[in-house]
Design an enzyme around this catalytic site. Structure first.
Site, mmCIF file in Angstrom:
data_model
loop_
_atom_site.group_PDB
_atom_site.id
_atom_site.type_symbol
_atom_site.label_atom_id
_atom_site.label_comp_id
_atom_site.label_asym_id
_atom_site.label_seq_id
_atom_site.Cartn_x
_atom_site.Cartn_y
_atom_site.Cartn_z
ATOM 1 N N ARG A 1 -45.416 29.966 -25.277
ATOM 2 C CA ARG A 1 -44.734 29.895 -23.779
ATOM 3 C C ARG A 1 -43.439 28.917 -23.107
ATOM 4 N NH1 ARG A 1 -48.748 25.458 -20.811
ATOM 5 N NH2 ARG A 1 -46.658 25.326 -19.435
ATOM 6 N N ASP B 1 -38.399 16.613 -24.248
ATOM 7 C CA ASP B 1 -38.658 17.509 -25.145
ATOM 8 C C ASP B 1 -38.172 18.368 -26.107
ATOM 9 O OD1 ASP B 1 -38.170 19.262 -21.912
ATOM 10 O OD2 ASP B 1 -39.414 18.040 -22.673
ATOM 11 N N ARG C 1 -49.068 13.865 -14.883
ATOM 12 C CA ARG C 1 -48.470 14.733 -13.645
ATOM 13 C C ARG C 1 -48.667 14.792 -12.492
ATOM 14 N NH1 ARG C 1 -46.279 18.755 -18.210
ATOM 15 N NH2 ARG C 1 -44.546 18.942 -17.190
ATOM 16 N N LYS D 1 -36.272 28.286 -20.713
ATOM 17 C CA LYS D 1 -37.415 27.938 -20.076
ATOM 18 C C LYS D 1 -37.687 27.770 -18.889
ATOM 19 C CE LYS D 1 -40.419 26.124 -21.262
ATOM 20 N NZ LYS D 1 -41.706 24.614 -19.847
ATOM 21 N N ASN D 2 -37.092 26.416 -18.738
ATOM 22 C CA ASN D 2 -37.057 25.231 -17.904
ATOM 23 C C ASN D 2 -35.501 26.086 -17.318
ATOM 24 O OD1 ASN D 2 -39.094 24.690 -19.170
ATOM 25 N ND2 ASN D 2 -38.052 22.602 -20.121
ATOM 26 N N CYS E 1 -51.973 18.550 -17.826
ATOM 27 C CA CYS E 1 -52.283 19.323 -19.160
ATOM 28 C C CYS E 1 -52.549 17.431 -20.385
ATOM 29 C CB CYS E 1 -50.790 19.519 -18.702
ATOM 30 S SG CYS E 1 -49.417 18.570 -19.150
HETATM 31 C C1 EPZ Z 1 -39.757 19.334 -16.446
HETATM 32 O O1 EPZ Z 1 -41.402 19.215 -16.379
HETATM 33 C C2 EPZ Z 1 -40.125 20.015 -17.397
HETATM 34 N N1 EPZ Z 1 -40.636 21.324 -17.423
HETATM 35 C C3 EPZ Z 1 -40.509 19.407 -18.706
HETATM 36 O O2 EPZ Z 1 -39.768 20.216 -19.918
HETATM 37 C C4 EPZ Z 1 -40.066 18.222 -19.700
HETATM 38 O O3 EPZ Z 1 -40.658 17.531 -20.010
HETATM 39 C C5 EPZ Z 1 -39.629 17.462 -17.604
HETATM 40 O O4 EPZ Z 1 -38.707 17.868 -17.109
HETATM 41 C C6 EPZ Z 1 -38.425 16.541 -17.960
HETATM 42 O O5 EPZ Z 1 -37.268 16.427 -18.400
HETATM 43 C C7 EPZ Z 1 -39.928 22.305 -16.307
HETATM 44 O O6 EPZ Z 1 -39.288 22.697 -16.179
HETATM 45 C C8 EPZ Z 1 -41.145 23.203 -16.415
HETATM 46 P P1 EPZ Z 1 -40.684 15.195 -14.289
HETATM 47 P P2 EPZ Z 1 -42.158 17.855 -14.566
HETATM 48 O O7 EPZ Z 1 -40.624 15.794 -12.553
HETATM 49 O O8 EPZ Z 1 -40.487 18.751 -13.921
HETATM 50 C C9 EPZ Z 1 -43.446 11.794 -13.349
HETATM 51 C C10 EPZ Z 1 -41.561 21.638 -21.637
HETATM 52 O O9 EPZ Z 1 -41.437 21.494 -22.839
HETATM 53 N N2 EPZ Z 1 -44.072 12.629 -12.014
HETATM 54 O O10 EPZ Z 1 -39.012 15.042 -14.042
HETATM 55 O O11 EPZ Z 1 -42.987 18.080 -14.613
HETATM 56 C C11 EPZ Z 1 -44.208 12.482 -14.630
HETATM 57 O O12 EPZ Z 1 -45.357 12.342 -14.327
HETATM 58 C C12 EPZ Z 1 -42.029 20.822 -20.529
HETATM 59 O O13 EPZ Z 1 -40.266 22.124 -21.377
HETATM 60 C C13 EPZ Z 1 -44.347 11.712 -10.769
HETATM 61 O O14 EPZ Z 1 -44.881 10.452 -11.572
HETATM 62 O O15 EPZ Z 1 -41.429 16.514 -14.765
HETATM 63 C C14 EPZ Z 1 -43.905 12.659 -15.926
HETATM 64 O O16 EPZ Z 1 -43.732 11.152 -16.475
HETATM 65 C C15 EPZ Z 1 -42.744 19.748 -20.597
HETATM 66 N N3 EPZ Z 1 -44.343 12.034 -9.910
HETATM 67 C C16 EPZ Z 1 -42.332 11.736 -14.940
HETATM 68 O O17 EPZ Z 1 -42.190 11.549 -13.803
HETATM 69 C C17 EPZ Z 1 -44.621 13.459 -9.415
HETATM 70 O O18 EPZ Z 1 -44.126 14.007 -8.095
HETATM 71 C C18 EPZ Z 1 -41.334 12.834 -15.609
HETATM 72 O O19 EPZ Z 1 -41.736 14.551 -14.851
HETATM 73 C C19 EPZ Z 1 -43.677 13.869 -10.611
HETATM 74 C C20 EPZ Z 1 -43.336 13.196 -11.327
#
Ligand code: EPZ
Length: 419
Positions: free
Chosen positions: A398, A306, A121, A22-23, A116
């Site tokens: 999802r 995850d 996020r 998915k990711n 969410c």
């Molecule tokens: C991706 O989300 C994945 N989703 C998530 O999988 C996964 O948990 C996450 O990466 C971490 O590996 C998809 O790929 C669609 P991040 P993403 O940006 O990109 C903070 C699942 O269950 N952050 O690496 O949104 C954020 O709040 C999902 O399949 C900021 O503060 O994750 C989080 O605490 C859930 N500012 C941390 O960084 C930003 O601009 C990691 O987020 C962006 C992120």
């Protein structure tokens, strides 16, 4: 919402075939906007999120057709640059369409993805990086409007190895006049998969899988590209936890074992017997499983957030105290009260979860609040006495393709009831 009804007590035995990731498919579908040609994608998981991404592509003017796990995208004519709010609300990761639409059309708008059940996020890393690329951002916390003359070359140091921000910056930089360097970028396998797809399309990128990725701008992308999506390491890890909690003996096929190294290390430590083959893994419990003193989630290649809810459900049934620290999301804890309803004994203190293993769970009505939390409730339901009803199946659907069918083939007793 839909629900899963699980009758606990069956050991899992046999083979499961893992779907595409998915990711990985979500950023790759977003990447197709950059190509004025045709993209043929294989091993696409037919998930709710995949269909949201397809709806976004169609709304932008792409022609998309699909059957089974094949998706064909013709993105010759893009005639809309605004990602519909109703689609963004369904899938917050649609924010990564911003980078590809901007690259192709020099303007884009998207409603704020919002938080969410994992926490706020925010997207500040995305937006501040875009500004460093010369992109003009108007952001009223409701709608984000972005426009750019020409993407400016720059060196961008991410404050945190954010997966989405890394993907968005790559997508925004494909046609840069010069080069963009991203430092402290994410190293997840899904980033590597997206870059391999973009390179097949003719993009000039290197460094994926390391902390520094360089994008050298190209003029235009106009090819017929065929690509097979990588296997879903999180789905595979979920099934490994399902086997272990039922004291089962399964073979997980169609995977890249090294993507699961951090989980395999933990499962071996607690007493599972894992054998690794080229594209599969077998797992069975050597003897009574042991708790884990301390486990924390971190960016790849460390233990993935995850899989935190899933390993928690497993540890909750192992005698002794296990401790997990969640370092990625501020609120990836909505599964804990639901697991405790089934008889688990988990307390939390500021993202440190203390799991006091119990030897008996009893089936109850519980509610999935997010995708992986929902998976953890199914895992617990596999061993809970009697019937466990997991509401909120739409969250689970999802990210897991045909989970009911795959589990029934392994000997579980699970039914999906569409509301
Ligand atoms: C991706 O989300 C994945 N989703 C998530 O999988 C996964 O948990 C996450 O990466 C971490 O590996 C998809 O790929 C669609 P991040 P993403 O940006 O990109 C903070 C699942 O269950 N952050 O690496 O949104 C954020 O709040 C999902 O399949 C900021 O503060 O994750 C989080 O605490 C859930 N500012 C941390 O960084 C930003 O601009 C990691 O987020 C962006 C992120």
């Amino acid at each position: 919402m839909g629900k899963y009804i699980i009758k606990g007590g069956n050991k899992l035995n046999g083979e499961v075939f893992i779907s595409g990731a998915k990711n990985s498919v979500l950023p790759i579908l977003a990447s197709t906007v950059l190509n004025s040609g045709i993209c043929i994608l294989k091993n696409v998981p037919m998930l709710l999120d995949t269909f949201v991404a397809i709806d976004i592509l169609k709304d932008l003017g792409c022609e998309v057709s699909y059957s089974e796990n094949l998706v064909v995208v013709n993105s010759k004519n893009i005639n809309n640059t605004n990602v519909k709010e109703e689609l963004v609300k369904k899938m917050r990761s649609s924010i990564i369409f911003l980078g590809s639409i901007l690259s192709r059309c020099k303007e884009a708008s998207i409603s704020y993805p919002g938080g969410c059940n994992l926490g706020k996020r925010p997207i500040d890393f995305h937006l501040s990086a875009f500004e460093k690329l010369g992109i003009k951002i108007e952001d009223n916390e409701e709608l984000i409007k972005a426009s750019v003359e020409n993407i400016k070359e720059n060196i961008i140091e991410l404050p945190f190895a954010s997966v989405g921000a890394t993907q968005n910056i790559i997508l925004a930089s494909i046609f840069v006049n010069g080069k963009v360097i991203i430092k402290n970028c994410a190293k997840e396998p899904e980033i590597i998969d997206m870059v391999k797809f973009l390179r097949k399309m003719g993009a000039n990128i290197y460094g994926e899988g390391t902390h520094t990725i360089t994008i050298k701008g190209v003029k235009r992308l106009n090819k017929v590209v065929e690509y097979t999506i990588m296997p879903d390491r999180i789905e595979a890890g979920t099934f490994l936890c399902m086997s272990a909690i039922t004291n089962g003996n399964i073979k997980v096929n169609n995977i890249v074992p090294k993507h699961l190294n951090s989980l395999i290390e933990i499962l071996n430590k607690i007493g599972c017997n894992i054998k690794i083959y080229k594209n599969s893994i077998t797992i069975q419990n050597k003897n009574v499983l042991k708790p884990i003193d301390f486990l924390e989630t971190n960016p790849y290649p460390y233990f993935p957030t995850d899989l935190q809810p899933q390993i928690m459900a497993l540890l909750a049934t192992i005698d002794g105290i296990s401790i997990i620290k969640e370092n990625i999301f501020e609120a990836r804890n909505k599964h804990i009260p639901e697991l405790n309803k089934l008889g688990c004994n988990i307390v939390e203190d500021n993202n440190v979860f203390i799991i006091n293993g119990v030897n008996k769970l009893v089936g109850k009505n519980v509610v999935a609040k997010d995708l992986r939390g929902g998976a953890s409730l199914i895992i617990a339901g596999l061993v809970a006495k009697g019937k466990t009803i997991v509401d909120g199946a739409c969250y689970i659907n999802r990210g897991y393709e045909n989970i009911e069918r795959k589990l029934n083939i392994l000997g579980a007793d699970i039914k999906y009831i569409k509301d």
